[in-house]
Motif scaffolding. Structure first.
Motif, PDB file in Angstrom:
ATOM      1  N   GLY A  44       0.803  -1.212   0.000  1.00 34.07           N
ATOM      2  CA  GLY A  44       0.000   0.000   0.000  1.00 34.07           C
ATOM      3  C   GLY A  44       0.836   1.263   0.000  1.00 34.07           C
ATOM      4  O   GLY A  44       1.970   1.279  -0.505  1.00 34.07           O
ATOM      5  N   ARG A  45       0.268   2.312   0.598  1.00 33.04           N
ATOM      6  CA  ARG A  45       0.993   3.600   0.682  1.00 33.04           C
ATOM      7  C   ARG A  45       1.990   3.488   1.830  1.00 33.04           C
ATOM      8  O   ARG A  45       1.593   3.344   2.985  1.00 33.04           O
ATOM      9  N   HIS A  46       3.255   3.533   1.501  1.00 35.39           N
ATOM     10  CA  HIS A  46       4.286   3.264   2.511  1.00 35.39           C
ATOM     11  C   HIS A  46       5.360   4.342   2.441  1.00 35.39           C
ATOM     12  O   HIS A  46       5.810   4.712   1.372  1.00 35.39           O
ATOM     13  N   ALA A  47       5.746   4.835   3.623  1.00 38.16           N
ATOM     14  CA  ALA A  47       6.786   5.862   3.696  1.00 38.16           C
ATOM     15  C   ALA A  47       8.098   5.248   4.158  1.00 38.16           C
ATOM     16  O   ALA A  47       8.124   4.158   4.742  1.00 38.16           O
ATOM     17  N   GLY A  48       9.180   5.953   3.903  1.00 36.50           N
ATOM     18  CA  GLY A  48      10.494   5.515   4.364  1.00 36.50           C
ATOM     19  C   GLY A  48      11.525   6.584   4.060  1.00 36.50           C
ATOM     20  O   GLY A  48      11.282   7.490   3.259  1.00 36.50           O
ATOM     21  N   VAL A  49      12.652   6.471   4.706  1.00 37.86           N
ATOM     22  CA  VAL A  49      13.742   7.428   4.511  1.00 37.86           C
ATOM     23  C   VAL A  49      14.644   6.947   3.383  1.00 37.86           C
ATOM     24  O   VAL A  49      14.942   5.759   3.298  1.00 37.86           O
ATOM     25  N   VAL A  50      15.032   7.867   2.525  1.00 35.69           N
ATOM     26  CA  VAL A  50      16.041   7.561   1.500  1.00 35.69           C
ATOM     27  C   VAL A  50      17.304   8.319   1.872  1.00 35.69           C
ATOM     28  O   VAL A  50      17.321   9.559   1.832  1.00 35.69           O
ATOM     29  N   ARG A  51      18.338   7.600   2.250  1.00 38.63           N
ATOM     30  CA  ARG A  51      19.597   8.260   2.580  1.00 38.63           C
ATOM     31  C   ARG A  51      20.191   8.861   1.319  1.00 38.63           C
ATOM     32  O   ARG A  51      20.241   8.205   0.277  1.00 38.63           O
ATOM     33  N   GLY A  52      20.608  10.112   1.417  1.00 42.79           N
ATOM     34  CA  GLY A  52      21.155  10.798   0.238  1.00 42.79           C
ATOM     35  C   GLY A  52      20.076  11.203  -0.744  1.00 42.79           C
ATOM     36  O   GLY A  52      20.372  11.594  -1.869  1.00 42.79           O
ATOM     37  N   GLY A  53      18.817  11.139  -0.316  1.00 43.49           N
ATOM     38  CA  GLY A  53      17.701  11.444  -1.230  1.00 43.49           C
ATOM     39  C   GLY A  53      17.619  12.891  -1.643  1.00 43.49           C
ATOM     40  O   GLY A  53      16.921  13.222  -2.606  1.00 43.49           O
ATOM     41  N   ALA A  54      18.326  13.778  -0.938  1.00 41.11           N
ATOM     42  CA  ALA A  54      18.322  15.189  -1.329  1.00 41.11           C
ATOM     43  C   ALA A  54      19.557  15.540  -2.143  1.00 41.11           C
ATOM     44  O   ALA A  54      19.778  16.708  -2.469  1.00 41.11           O
ATOM     45  N   SER A  55      20.364  14.535  -2.469  1.00 42.79           N
ATOM     46  CA  SER A  55      21.612  14.819  -3.192  1.00 42.79           C
ATOM     47  C   SER A  55      21.324  15.141  -4.657  1.00 42.79           C
ATOM     48  O   SER A  55      20.267  14.804  -5.188  1.00 42.79           O
ATOM     49  N   ARG A  56      22.295  15.773  -5.296  1.00 43.33           N
ATOM     50  CA  ARG A  56      22.116  16.146  -6.704  1.00 43.33           C
ATOM     51  C   ARG A  56      21.942  14.927  -7.596  1.00 43.33           C
ATOM     52  O   ARG A  56      21.335  14.999  -8.649  1.00 43.33           O
ATOM     53  N   ARG A  57      22.511  13.811  -7.175  1.00 39.09           N
ATOM     54  CA  ARG A  57      22.452  12.612  -8.015  1.00 39.09           C
ATOM     55  C   ARG A  57      21.093  11.919  -7.904  1.00 39.09           C
ATOM     56  O   ARG A  57      20.525  11.474  -8.894  1.00 39.09           O
ATOM     57  N   ILE A  58      20.564  11.876  -6.691  1.00 40.90           N
ATOM     58  CA  ILE A  58      19.340  11.081  -6.481  1.00 40.90           C
ATOM     59  C   ILE A  58      18.063  11.929  -6.553  1.00 40.90           C
ATOM     60  O   ILE A  58      17.029  11.457  -7.040  1.00 40.90           O
ATOM     61  N   ALA A  59      18.120  13.182  -6.087  1.00 42.25           N
ATOM     62  CA  ALA A  59      16.907  14.005  -6.029  1.00 42.25           C
ATOM     63  C   ALA A  59      16.140  14.066  -7.365  1.00 42.25           C
ATOM     64  O   ALA A  59      14.907  13.967  -7.372  1.00 42.25           O
ATOM     65  N   PRO A  60      16.828  14.238  -8.511  1.00 44.55           N
ATOM     66  CA  PRO A  60      16.074  14.307  -9.771  1.00 44.55           C
ATOM     67  C   PRO A  60      15.291  13.023 -10.076  1.00 44.55           C
ATOM     68  O   PRO A  60      14.307  13.057 -10.826  1.00 44.55           O
ATOM     69  N   LEU A  61      15.734  11.903  -9.511  1.00 48.88           N
ATOM     70  CA  LEU A  61      15.049  10.629  -9.783  1.00 48.88           C
ATOM     71  C   LEU A  61      13.835  10.439  -8.885  1.00 48.88           C
ATOM     72  O   LEU A  61      12.967   9.613  -9.162  1.00 48.88           O
ATOM     73  N   LEU A  62      13.794  11.204  -7.793  1.00 48.67           N
ATOM     74  CA  LEU A  62      12.693  11.048  -6.833  1.00 48.67           C
ATOM     75  C   LEU A  62      11.624  12.107  -7.083  1.00 48.67           C
ATOM     76  O   LEU A  62      11.456  13.035  -6.299  1.00 48.67           O
ATOM     77  N   GLN A  63      10.940  11.990  -8.173  1.00 50.74           N
ATOM     78  CA  GLN A  63       9.854  12.917  -8.500  1.00 50.74           C
ATOM     79  C   GLN A  63       8.522  12.184  -8.428  1.00 50.74           C
ATOM     80  O   GLN A  63       8.430  11.022  -8.831  1.00 50.74           O
TER      81      GLN A  63
END
Lengths: 242, 206
Positions: free
Chosen positions: A30-49
């Motif tokens: 279902g709808r599930h939350a979680g932390v992404v380490r480095g999720g605010a980085s320039r490399r990963i942030a664009p992929l998390l839209q």
């Protein structure tokens, strides 16, 4: 605790300076939350839209912990960004799912309908009727499915043109009688009949909106349905005006 | 001077308070804040006193430009007050950091408009929370030829861009947006499929 699943990303918010908390609508969890380490980085942030199709692995020491997501991007659905109507549809879907569904409650049928709808948004096909059917399914999943198969008064399957605002059951022209003015119009598109005009879509959204408001009202504490849904309706109306 | 605290047995409270405040800054945690404060304490005359003075001055004088929303030290910022800058073009950015990025690049010589955020379903930010009505008023009163939407290529950024484009449609002004595609020095093999798709859609004659 550990599991792996696939789903559509619903939201991202920063967590500290380098991490992000994401919500994913998965098939089995279902709808599930979680932390992404480095999720605010320039490399990963664009992929998390929002709208991106991702495979996630969730790990936590205990089941009730927020947990850590490892994210593998599968499909960005980036073409949505250049289409204002599709983008409005995406925002409405994400906002409605976040508001209507409890966390960690599986809704496999709704998930199975959501992914093709997101794909249709990106492909630019005539998706508003599919969005309507998706809202009907959402109502069903939260425990208030509309019964549009037969007339609540006569039992007839023909000439169904109204819906009772209380029971959510279809009513035929003959069954409505003097009560017609108190009933909601039932556009044929909700019965899967014929092509849908812009007016039909607007009427159908008003109908699903009535029941969504009523059923989600206690969760919303008097607030209206998400602004993103209102903006989608406005945009559909403007498109209809040419 | 009172003593005691989390940063060392006998750390005076005033210094401890300074460390706690520094630790709130982006990029600094408690340990790095303590190191920074130690550097300041060792260079009190050359660094700490001028820094404190500069901060006190800016804290008093800093304000938002009443035309564009940029941060300056007077009611109208240096960019809006500069007669040499073109008046017919307004570049719309999300926040002051984006304005500074464009100014560093030195590629735009028109005026700016800082929205102060983007529309966000998640954070319940609507048009009324942003400086969109001010933008519409500016476009109407400043004889604007072009509005350049320099907003992030994110869902929220592009939702805001489409909203502004709709809001400006009645004014007849030309609305453009930044191109999306392959960055300078970028290698195709490393680009995500969204960027590649946008680049291919926006291809041009060569």
């Amino acid at each position: 605790m550990e599991w792996r699943d696939e789903g559509a990303l619903l939201s991202v918010r920063p967590h500290g300076e380098s991490a992000a908390i994401i919500e994913v609508f998965t098939g089995e969890h279902g709808r599930h939350a979680g932390v992404v380490r480095g999720g605010a980085s320039r490399r990963i942030a664009p992929l998390l839209q929002p709208g991106a199709q991702v495979q996630v692995t969730w790990r936590a020491r205990l089941d009730d912990h927020l947990g850590i997501f490892t994210v593998e991007p599968l499909h960005a659905r980036a073409a949505l960004l250049s289409d204002p109507l599709a983008l409005a549809g995406l925002n409405a879907i994400c906002a409605m799912l976040r508001m209507a569904l409890p966390e960690r409650e599986p809704h496999p049928m709704l998930h199975a309908a959501t992914i093709p709808l997101l794909d249709a948004l990106e492909a630019g096909t005539d998706w508003p009727p599919a969005y309507l059917r998706w809202e009907l399914l959402l109502l069903e999943e939260i425990g208030f499915g509309l019964d549009l198969a037969t007339c609540a008064v006569t039992g007839s399957r023909d000439d169904l043109i109204y819906v009772s605002p209380k029971s959510g059951r279809a009513v035929s022209r003959q069954g409505a009688g003097d009560w017609a003015s108190r009933l909601l119009p039932l556009p044929p598109v909700l019965l899967g009949q014929g092509p849908a005009s812009a007016g039909d879509i607007a009427q159908a959204l008003a109908l699903t909106g009535h029941f969504l408001n009523r059923e989600l009202g206690p969760l919303l504490n008097g607030r209206p349905l998400p602004e993103a849904r209102t903006r989608l309706i406005d945009r559909l109306a403007r498109r209809a005006q040419g | 001077m009172a003593a005691g605290g989390a940063h060392g047995g006998d750390t005076p409270r005033e210094i401890e308070a300074l460390i706690d405040l520094m630790a709130r800054l982006p990029g600094l945690g408690p340990r790095s804040a303590r190191r920074a404060v130690l550097v300041l304490l060792k260079r009190r005359g050359a660094l700490m006193a001028p820094l404190a003075q500069a901060m006190a001055q800016v804290a008093v004088s800093a304000r938002d430009c009443r035309i564009c929303g940029n941060i300056g030290t007077s009611d109208i910022c240096a960019i809006c007050a500069d007669d040499r800058r073109a008046t017919g073009e307004i570049c719309v950015v999300e926040d002051v950091a984006d304005l500074w990025a464009l100014e560093r690049a030195g590629v735009f010589r028109g005026r700016y408009h800082v929205l102060g955020g983007t529309l966000s379903a998640l954070d319940a930010v609507g048009p009324e929370e942003l400086r969109i009505p001010d933008l519409i008023e500016r476009v109407a009163t400043e004889a604007t030829r072009e509005v350049i939407l320099a907003l992030n290529a994110t869902v929220d950024g592009q939702t805001t861009a489409h909203y502004i484009a709709d809001a400006l449609a009645a004014t007849g002004v030309s609305v453009t947006s930044l191109a999306q595609g392959v960055p300078i020095g970028g290698e195709l093999d490393y680009l995500d499929d969204g960027t590649l798709g946008a680049a291919l859609r926006a291809r041009k004659s060569f």
